[in-house]
Scaffold this active site. Structure first.
Site, short mmCIF file in Angstrom:
data_model
loop_
_atom_site.label_atom_id
_atom_site.label_comp_id
_atom_site.label_asym_id
_atom_site.label_seq_id
_atom_site.Cartn_x
_atom_site.Cartn_y
_atom_site.Cartn_z
CE LYS A 1 -14.09 -6.02 -1.20
NZ LYS A 1 -13.22 -7.06 -0.67
CB SER B 1 -14.26 -11.12 -10.76
OG SER B 1 -13.79 -10.97 -9.45
CG ASN C 1 -17.54 -10.07 -1.35
OD1 ASN C 1 -18.55 -10.46 -0.75
ND2 ASN C 1 -16.66 -10.89 -1.86
N GLY D 1 -2.65 -6.36 10.41
CA GLY D 1 -3.51 -5.48 9.62
C GLY D 1 -4.84 -5.27 10.31
CG LEU E 1 -6.13 -12.60 3.59
CD1 LEU E 1 -5.60 -13.37 4.77
CD2 LEU E 1 -7.21 -11.66 4.01
N GLY F 1 -7.46 -3.51 8.23
CA GLY F 1 -8.29 -2.98 7.16
C GLY F 1 -9.48 -3.91 6.90
N GLY F 2 -10.08 -3.77 5.71
CA GLY F 2 -11.27 -4.55 5.38
C GLY F 2 -11.01 -6.05 5.42
P1 NAP Z 1 -6.88 -1.94 3.44
O1 NAP Z 1 -8.25 -1.87 4.00
O2 NAP Z 1 -6.36 -0.80 2.63
O3 NAP Z 1 -5.85 -2.20 4.66
C1 NAP Z 1 -4.47 -2.20 4.46
C2 NAP Z 1 -3.76 -2.70 5.73
O4 NAP Z 1 -2.35 -2.74 5.45
C3 NAP Z 1 -3.94 -1.76 6.92
O5 NAP Z 1 -3.97 -2.52 8.09
C4 NAP Z 1 -2.67 -0.90 6.85
O6 NAP Z 1 -2.27 -0.37 8.09
C5 NAP Z 1 -1.66 -1.95 6.42
N1 NAP Z 1 -0.50 -1.32 5.81
C6 NAP Z 1 -0.44 -0.69 4.61
N2 NAP Z 1 0.81 -0.23 4.39
C7 NAP Z 1 1.54 -0.55 5.49
C8 NAP Z 1 2.91 -0.36 5.87
N3 NAP Z 1 3.77 0.28 5.06
N4 NAP Z 1 3.32 -0.86 7.06
C9 NAP Z 1 2.47 -1.52 7.87
N5 NAP Z 1 1.17 -1.74 7.57
C10 NAP Z 1 0.71 -1.26 6.39
O7 NAP Z 1 -6.70 -3.23 2.51
P2 NAP Z 1 -7.51 -4.62 2.62
O8 NAP Z 1 -8.69 -4.57 1.74
O9 NAP Z 1 -7.69 -4.95 4.06
O10 NAP Z 1 -6.46 -5.63 1.94
C11 NAP Z 1 -5.27 -6.06 2.60
C12 NAP Z 1 -4.58 -7.13 1.74
O11 NAP Z 1 -5.40 -8.28 1.63
C13 NAP Z 1 -4.33 -6.64 0.31
O12 NAP Z 1 -3.02 -6.98 -0.05
C14 NAP Z 1 -5.32 -7.41 -0.53
O13 NAP Z 1 -4.79 -7.71 -1.80
C15 NAP Z 1 -5.52 -8.69 0.27
N6 NAP Z 1 -6.87 -9.29 0.04
C16 NAP Z 1 -6.93 -10.54 -0.48
C17 NAP Z 1 -8.16 -11.13 -0.71
C18 NAP Z 1 -8.24 -12.52 -1.29
O14 NAP Z 1 -9.26 -12.89 -1.84
N7 NAP Z 1 -7.20 -13.31 -1.16
C19 NAP Z 1 -9.36 -10.44 -0.39
C20 NAP Z 1 -9.24 -9.15 0.16
C21 NAP Z 1 -7.99 -8.58 0.37
P3 NAP Z 1 -2.77 1.11 8.54
O15 NAP Z 1 -4.16 0.93 9.09
O16 NAP Z 1 -1.78 1.52 9.58
O17 NAP Z 1 -2.75 1.99 7.32
#
Ligand code: NAP
Length: 483
Positions: free
Chosen positions: A71, A22, A92, A131, A243, A133-134
């Site tokens: 967040k 950022s 955010n 997924g 993402l 998550g957030g």
């Molecule tokens: P988060 O809230 O921690 O969620 C992680 C997700 O991944 C959950 O659905 C989790 O499933 C799943 N997961 C983790 N390990 C796994 C595995 N071994 N097998 C299957 N599913 C698995 O993270 P988040 O904030 O949503 O972020 C997710 C991704 O998006 C990250 O890689 C982040 O870098 C990316 N992102 C990108 C941007 C951008 O600006 N481009 C913005 C935000 C996020 P469970 O619920 O079963 O644990």
């Protein structure tokens, strides 16, 4: 940057914050737009979050980004909440008001701007989200607000997918007038979001899918991991958006491309969430040329040597192979000869005829110098004589990994003998000319290249696969290569 008593502070709170991109985005924009503001990361522990927000306000901080793990928790310390942020359950961006901070979610807005720019429409489409998550919440909110027909949320932990679907039940659906209720009942709205366990993906029967990959699977350094590896599923994916933006081309994106879909990473989501936050803080519109400049810097930082450079004699397949690689990897393709023609506003033949070969070689150096500063994640095909200048060989290696596409003299002759637009081959004995030029150039190609690839076979899909394997991108199916 000139800091004085009028300089405003903006920043980021999270934990950890050491690897954030950022500051590059926000300080870059401030510098280019000559805004007196500076952006700093602040590491904040969970138990100190409330005090940090209050302290920031007392210190006159104009605005803050918020990242993991705050967040959701930060919402308790805000005086106002944007409706989308409340629905998504994540903030955010904090924007200073007269009473305190108002919370926004610019992640979903950044992704919206990216997909609009990429020409991806979600209206009436069937969407699959990996997924829960957030990030997945922001994706589902976007899908609802853009009028997707059905949204399958597939998660390893089914209960989390169910919670997500539940939290989105009250989200208004798209109408022609905008994101307002279209008269559906609450139950109807809920049915658009279908929670499932990841393992049950086989129950999805639709044939045309848009897929968002919103898990952390495939993130560098675990670049060979993918959430699902079933060819039958990927053959139904028309568009896939990961993402994750590091690496530039994830395994998920490769699978989508291999089976004929269009694949994107979400680097632009990251960029635009920052741009939108910046616009909220400073009440300005960031011009597109500034955004493009920041994007170039972002790409250089994220993918320092992520270009593929193809060198070799004319007729060795650089352009065809380059275009195929670009298509499979979802990258840009550039031909240095085309760049030179654009720069000189003349054809290559005219440059040779009017200014001579030396002038042309100088132009090649100019183009490489320019590309060195601007390209990232690009496949570059070069002119046959490019490595003749020692300087050019160095520049090529600085730009990316250099592959020498190597073919025998007779193979080259057979491929290009009918061609009349090659100035160096306008000779009474073109085969003899090829042999003579190859004697001079072969050692230069070898010296400039990181890797040599045999291109004597006319099966260019094999050449592409060799390069993909050397790049650690696996073997591509022949489906897309039979062109
Ligand atoms: P988060 O809230 O921690 O969620 C992680 C997700 O991944 C959950 O659905 C989790 O499933 C799943 N997961 C983790 N390990 C796994 C595995 N071994 N097998 C299957 N599913 C698995 O993270 P988040 O904030 O949503 O972020 C997710 C991704 O998006 C990250 O890689 C982040 O870098 C990316 N992102 C990108 C941007 C951008 O600006 N481009 C913005 C935000 C996020 P469970 O619920 O079963 O644990």
């Amino acid at each position: 940057m000139n800091i004085d008593g009028t300089t405003r502070t903006i920043g980021l709170i999270g934990n950890p914050v050491e690897h954030t991109l950022s500051p590059l985005i926000h300080n870059g924009i401030s510098e280019k737009m000559k805004q007196a503001s500076v952006y700093l990361p602040f590491r904040v522990e969970e138990e100190g979050l409330g005090r940090a927000v209050q302290g920031a306000y007392e210190l006159g901080i104009l605005g803050l980004n918020v990242t993991v793990p705050h967040k959701n928790g930060v919402m308790a310390y805000l005086t106002e909440l944007d409706e989308a942020a409340a629905r998504i359950g994540a903030v955010n961006t904090l924007v200073r008001t007269g009473q305190g901070y108002k919370g926004y979610n610019t992640d979903w807005l950044g992704l919206r701007r990216q997909i609009h720019e990429d020409g991806v429409s979600l209206r009436d489409q069937t969407v699959v989200v990996f997924g829960a998550g957030g990030a997945a919440k922001a994706v589902v909110y976007l899908c609802l607000s853009e009028g997707a027909h059905k949204i399958y949320v597939l998660n390893r932990t089914r209960a989390r997918a169910e919670q997500l679907a539940e939290s989105m039940k009250a989200v208004c659906c798209y109408t022609e007038k905008g994101a307002a209720d279209n008269g559906q009942t609450g139950a109807d709205k809920g049915q658009r979001v279908i929670p499932m366990a990841l393992a049950d993906y086989g129950q999805i029967t639709e044939q045309e899918l848009i897929v968002f990959q919103a898990t952390s699977i495939g993130l560098a350094p675990n670049v060979n991991e993918v959430v699902l590896e079933d060819a039958a599923f990927y053959s139904r994916v028309r568009t896939g958006i990961d993402l994750i933006y590091n690496p530039a081309c994830t395994r998920f994106m490769q699978m989508v491309s291999e089976y004929g879909g269009k694949a994107y990473n979400a680097r632009k989501m990251l960029l635009y969430q920052g741009v939108i936050a910046y616009e909220l803080w400073h009440s300005v519109k960031v011009p597109q040329d500034v955004i493009d400049d920041i994007d170039t810097q972002l790409k250089r930082k994220l993918y320092p040597k992520d270009n593929i450079v193809l060198i070799g004699f004319m007729g060795s397949g650089k352009t065809t192979v380059g275009k195929l690689l670009a298509e499979i990897l979802g990258r840009d393709f550039l031909d240095t000869d085309a760049c030179i023609e654009q720069m000189a506003n003349k054809t290559i033949s005219a440059i040779f005829a009017e200014e001579g070969e030396e002038a042309f070689r100088r132009l090649e150096t100019c183009v490489l110098e320019k590309l060195q500063d601007t390209v990232s994640g690009t496949i570059l095909a070069t002119g046959g004589g490019m490595p003749i200048r020692r300087e050019n060989a160095r520049l090529l290696r600085e730009i990316g990994t250099v592959y020498y596409l190597k073919a025998a003299n007779q193979v080259i002759y057979d491929r290009i003998k009918e061609n009349t637009d090659r100035p160096l081959l306008q000779d009474v004995d073109p085969y003899g000319k090829i042999c003579e030029l190859m004697r001079q150039r072969e050692p230069l190609y070898d010296a400039a290249a990181d890797k040599n690839i045999d291109t004597n076979s006319n099966d260019l899909s094999d050449v592409v696969n060799q390069i993909l394997q050397l790049e650690g991108k696996g073997k591509s199916s022949n489906r897309i290569l039979e062109v």
